[in-house]
Design a protein around this motif. Structure first.
Motif, short mmCIF file in Angstrom:
data_model
loop_
_atom_site.label_atom_id
_atom_site.label_comp_id
_atom_site.label_asym_id
_atom_site.label_seq_id
_atom_site.Cartn_x
_atom_site.Cartn_y
_atom_site.Cartn_z
N CYS A 175 0.85 -1.18 0.00
CA CYS A 175 0.00 0.00 0.00
C CYS A 175 0.89 1.24 0.00
O CYS A 175 1.75 1.38 0.87
CB CYS A 175 -0.89 -0.01 1.23
SG CYS A 175 -1.77 1.55 1.44
N HIS A 230 -8.24 -2.68 -0.33
CA HIS A 230 -7.64 -2.00 0.82
C HIS A 230 -7.69 -0.48 0.63
O HIS A 230 -8.07 0.26 1.52
CB HIS A 230 -6.19 -2.48 0.98
CG HIS A 230 -5.39 -1.68 1.97
ND1 HIS A 230 -5.38 -1.96 3.32
CD2 HIS A 230 -4.59 -0.60 1.80
CE1 HIS A 230 -4.59 -1.08 3.93
NE2 HIS A 230 -4.10 -0.25 3.04
N HIS A 248 -8.21 3.98 2.45
CA HIS A 248 -7.75 5.28 1.96
C HIS A 248 -8.60 5.73 0.78
O HIS A 248 -8.10 5.86 -0.34
CB HIS A 248 -6.28 5.21 1.52
CG HIS A 248 -5.41 4.37 2.42
ND1 HIS A 248 -5.10 4.72 3.72
CD2 HIS A 248 -4.79 3.18 2.20
CE1 HIS A 248 -4.33 3.77 4.25
NE2 HIS A 248 -4.13 2.83 3.36
ZN LIG Z 1 -2.96 1.33 3.29
#
Ligand SMILES: [Zn+2]
Length: 75
Positions: A39, A55, A60
């Motif tokens: 990420c 994710h 986010h």
């Molecule tokens: Zn993340």
């Protein structure tokens, strides 16, 4: 002298047994390659691009999701 040799052989046998019990190296390699996605926001290691997208969307939502090709270059 022979006692020292026996000690060496015993150690060699113990190492062989330890190697037999240890997980194969290929498995470790697969695990390392399994997390090639990361990420870009929180640096979490992620197994595949689909999970990266999931994710990013959940954790986010304001961050731009990088294209899958941008991860391939990180080796
Ligand atoms: Zn993340």
């Amino acid at each position: 002298m022979t006692r020292g040799l026996q000690k060496m052989q015993a150690r060699a046998n113990a190492e062989k047994r330890a190697a037999a019990n240890a997980p194969p190296k290929s498995q470790l390699k697969a695990m390392a390659e399994g997390n090639k996605f990361k990420c870009p926001v929180c640096m979490l290691m992620i197994a595949n691009y689909k999970l990266v997208v999931q994710h990013m969307e959940s954790k986010h939502p304001k961050a731009a999701i990088p294209p899958e090709s941008s991860f391939g270059a990180q080796k």
